[in-house]
Motif scaffolding. Structure first.
Motif, PDB file in Angstrom:
ATOM      1  N   HIS A 175       0.841  -1.196   0.000  1.00 37.48           N
ATOM      2  CA  HIS A 175       0.000   0.000   0.000  1.00 37.48           C
ATOM      3  C   HIS A 175       0.882   1.254   0.000  1.00 37.48           C
ATOM      4  N   TYR A 176       0.420   2.291  -0.708  1.00 43.99           N
ATOM      5  CA  TYR A 176       1.178   3.533  -0.827  1.00 43.99           C
ATOM      6  C   TYR A 176       0.272   4.753  -0.687  1.00 43.99           C
ATOM      7  N   ASP A 177       0.781   5.752   0.034  1.00 43.97           N
ATOM      8  CA  ASP A 177       0.127   7.058   0.095  1.00 43.97           C
ATOM      9  C   ASP A 177       0.605   7.866  -1.113  1.00 43.97           C
ATOM     10  N   ILE A 178      -0.332   8.357  -1.919  1.00 42.53           N
ATOM     11  CA  ILE A 178       0.006   8.987  -3.200  1.00 42.53           C
ATOM     12  C   ILE A 178      -0.280  10.491  -3.152  1.00 42.53           C
ATOM     13  N   THR A 179       0.701  11.286  -3.572  1.00 44.37           N
ATOM     14  CA  THR A 179       0.531  12.738  -3.696  1.00 44.37           C
ATOM     15  C   THR A 179       1.080  13.181  -5.042  1.00 44.37           C
ATOM     16  N   VAL A 180       0.355  14.083  -5.698  1.00 50.80           N
ATOM     17  CA  VAL A 180       0.807  14.661  -6.961  1.00 50.80           C
ATOM     18  C   VAL A 180       1.063  16.152  -6.746  1.00 50.80           C
ATOM     19  N   LEU A 181       2.265  16.603  -7.092  1.00 50.08           N
ATOM     20  CA  LEU A 181       2.611  18.022  -7.070  1.00 50.08           C
ATOM     21  C   LEU A 181       2.645  18.523  -8.506  1.00 50.08           C
ATOM     22  N   THR A 182       2.073  19.692  -8.773  1.00 52.49           N
ATOM     23  CA  THR A 182       2.011  20.190 -10.150  1.00 52.49           C
ATOM     24  C   THR A 182       2.820  21.473 -10.303  1.00 52.49           C
ATOM     25  N   ARG A 183       3.327  21.664 -11.519  1.00 52.38           N
ATOM     26  CA  ARG A 183       3.991  22.923 -11.898  1.00 52.38           C
ATOM     27  C   ARG A 183       3.227  23.527 -13.060  1.00 52.38           C
ATOM     28  N   SER A 184       3.107  24.851 -13.069  1.00 51.51           N
ATOM     29  CA  SER A 184       2.365  25.524 -14.131  1.00 51.51           C
ATOM     30  C   SER A 184       3.245  26.557 -14.818  1.00 51.51           C
ATOM     31  N   GLY A 185       2.838  26.941 -16.019  1.00 50.22           N
ATOM     32  CA  GLY A 185       3.553  27.954 -16.762  1.00 50.22           C
ATOM     33  C   GLY A 185       4.711  27.388 -17.561  1.00 50.22           C
ATOM     34  N   ALA A 186       5.408  28.280 -18.253  1.00 51.49           N
ATOM     35  CA  ALA A 186       6.540  27.886 -19.085  1.00 51.49           C
ATOM     36  C   ALA A 186       7.698  27.397 -18.216  1.00 51.49           C
TER      37      ALA A 186
END
Length: 457
Positions: A175-186
Motif C-alpha cells: 500500500h502507498y500514500d500517493i501525492t501529486v505536485l504540479t507545476r504551471s507555466g513555461a
C-alpha cells in the motif's frame, strides 16, 4: 544557460534540531510542504488501484510521490540481484492516452521516453515529469488539462512482466500514500534554491560554519555550478544534530544492498530532516562502502533519484556528503582543484543536489548500453568500446564474454570533447576526477528548474 545572481546566499545557523532517538526502525509517512494549491493528496491505495486526478489548464509538469507503509515488502530479487522495491506509478495516462508505461517504455531509447524511472529507493520514491528530452518538449507545449490517471505499482508487481525471478512477483499486497505536485507555466529561465545542511560530523558546528573560510569556499563552488543551470542559491541553513545522532552516524556505511533496506543506518539518518522546501544534506565524517573497488572511495550518496521534493523526513529524502576533506585547504588556489578539500566537497554537494532535482549520470561507469546513459540528447556520452584505450576495449561490458569486472569509463577516457567520448567535465559524471569542471547542459538546467524545490525567479 548561466545566470548572474545578484547576491550570494543568506547563510545562517539553525541551532540544534530537536529530535529524539526513535529507538528502532522509523519509516514515517509525511506531508508535503509545497504550495497547497498545487498539491493533490490522493490518499492511501493498494498496488493495482487506478487513481484519477485533475490537472488544470496551464500545467507543464508534475511529481508523483509514493510513500509506502512500514509493512510493505522493501526488497526484490531481480535476476539474482537484490534491489529496492521502489514504488512506480504505471501507467500514467492523460485524457489523450498513455504518457508513461513501465516496463514497455524500455523498448525506447532513454531520450525518447516521456519519463524515465529507475528503482533507487525502497518503499518511498518519486517520479518527476519532465526529466528527459521528450518530456521537456511536451512540457514546453503544456500538458492536456482534465482527468488524468495513474495505477499504483512497485517493482515487485512489475517483476511479473519482467520475469525477475522473485517468488512474490506480481504481488498487489503493498500500500502507498500517493501525492501529486504540479507545476504551471513555461519552463522557468531562472530559479532559486535553498539548502538545509545537517552537521553530523564531529568536526564542525552550525554556529561556526557560516563564517568558516572552508565552508564559504565550498558554497562558492556550489553557487558557481548552480548558476550554470540558471539557478541561484538563495538560503543555506546549517543545523547541528544531537550528540546521540553524531555518535550513531558520524561514519555511515552505504552499499547497493544497504540502500535497499529502509532500516539501514544510512536511510534512518535521512529521517532526521526537518520539514521545508529545501534539499537536505547530511555532512558526515566518512562514508564507508563494503567491498569498494581498490583505490576508490565514496564521497556522496542520494536517498532517491529524483528526490522526494518537499517531503523531508522520509527514508528516501536528502543525501549524504563526506565532509572529512573540508578542512584540507592547503592545496587550494584561485581555480578549482581536486586536491582542495572545500572544492571537492562543494562539487560533491552540487552533484548530489543535481540528483535530488532529477538528473541522472550522463554516463554510468560501464558506458556499454542504452541504460548506461541519461535521457537527455545534449549531454555527452562516453561509450566504452569507442573511448577507452584499444587494449582495454575487449573488457567492455558490451563485448562478447566480458570479464566479471568490466572495463570502466573514467575521467581519463571521457574528456575527448565529443558527444561520443565526453562528459568527464560535467557535474553529473559518475566519477569526480581532475577533469571535473561542473558543466551542465541546457536541458539539464531545464530539468532542474522544473523541480518543485526550485522557485521561478
Amino acid at each position: 544557460m548561466a545566470t548572474s545572481c545578484s547576491a550570494g546566499p543568506s547563510v545562517t545557523s539553525g541551532g540544534t534540531i530537536n529530535v529524539t532517538d526513535p529507538g528502532g526502525c522509523f519509516q514515517p509517512i509525511v506531508q508535503s510542504t509545497f504550495d497547497p494549491a498545487q498539491t493533490l493528496s490522493l490518499g492511501m491505495h493498494q498496488v493495482g488501484d487506478k487513481v484519477q486526478f485533475q490537472l488544470p489548464s496551464g500545467t507543464s509538469g508534475f511529481t508523483v510521490v509514493s510513500q509506502g507503509q512500514s509493512t510493505n515488502v522493501s526488497e526484490v530479487s531481480v535476476y539474482g540481484d537484490l534491489l529496492p522495491n521502489s514504488p512506480v506509478p504505471t501507467p500514467i495516462a492523460s485524457p489523450n492516452g498513455t504518457v508513461f508505461d513501465y516496463p514497455s517504455s524500455f523498448s525506447q531509447p532513454p531520450s525518447d521516453r516521456t519519463l524515465t524511472w529507475s528503482p533507487i529507493s525502497p518503499v518511498t520514491a518519486a517520479v518527476t515529469f519532465p526529466n528527459g528530452t521528450a518530456g521537456l518538449l511536451e512540457a514546453a507545449k503544456g500538458l492536456t488539462p482534465g482527468t488524468w490517471s495513474l495505477t499504483v505499482s512497485d517493482l515487485l508487481h512489475e517483476c511479473q512482466a519482467l520475469q525477475c525471478g522473485d517468488p512474490g512477483s506480481g504481488s498487489t499486497a503493498n500500500h502507498y500514500d500517493i501525492t501529486v505536485l504540479t507545476r504551471s507555466g513555461a519552463i522557468p529561465t531562472s530559479g532559486g534554491l535553498d539548502l538545509a545542511i545537517y552537521l553530523v560530523s564531529t568536526s564542525f558546528t552550525a554556529a561556526n560554519a557560516p563564517t568558516d573560510p572552508n565552508f564559504q569556499r565550498m558554497l562558492q563552488r556550489v553557487e558557481a555550478d548552480f548558476a550554470r543551470a540558471g539557478i541561484c542559491l538563495q538560503n543555506v541553513t546549517y543545523y547541528d544534530v544531537p550528540d546521540w545522532a553524531r555518535t550513531r552516524w558520524a561514519t555511515v556505511s552505504v552499499s547497493t544492498g544497504l540502500a535497499a533496506e529502509p532500516c539501514s543506518e544510512y536511510r534512518q539518518l535521512l529521517t532526521l530532516a526537518r520539514p521545508g522546501n529545501v534539499v537536505s544534506l547530511f555532512f558526515v565524517d566518512q562514508i564507508t562502502e563494503p567491498n569498494a573497488p581498490a583505490g576508490t572511495r565514496l564521497i556522496g550518496y542520494d536517498g532517491s533519484i529524483p528526490g522526494v521534493s518537499t517531503f523531508n523526513g522520509t527514508t528516501a529524502g536528502g543525501a549524504l556528503v563526506s565532509s572529512g576533506d573540508l578542512s584540507s585547504s592547503s592545496s587550494c588556489g584561485s581555480s578549482f582543484s581536486l586536491s582542495c578539500g572545500p572544492d571537492q566537497v562543494g562539487e560533491t554537494v552540487a552533484h548530489e543536489v543535481g540528483h535530488a532535482l532529477g538528473l541522472f549520470h550522463p554516463t554510468e561507469s560501464q558506458g556499454a548500453s542504452g541504460e548506461d546513459f541519461d535521457p537527455l540528447t545534449d549531454t555527452p556520452q562516453c561509450l566504452c568500446s569507442l573511448c577507452v584505450s584499444a587494449s582495454a576495449r575487449s573488457g567492455c561490458a558490451d563485448q562478447s564474454n566480458p570479464p566479471a569486472q568490466p572495463t570502466v569509463v573514467d575521467g581519463s577516457s571521457c574528456h575527448q570533447g565529443t558527444q561520443a567520448c565526453g562528459g568527464a567535465d560535467y557535474l553529473m559524471f559518475w566519477q569526480l576526477s581532475d577533469q571535473s569542471q561542473g558543466n551542465l547542459s541546457p536541458q539539464e538546467g531545464q530539468v532542474m528548474r522544473m523541480n518543485p524545490l526550485v522557485r521561478p525567479l
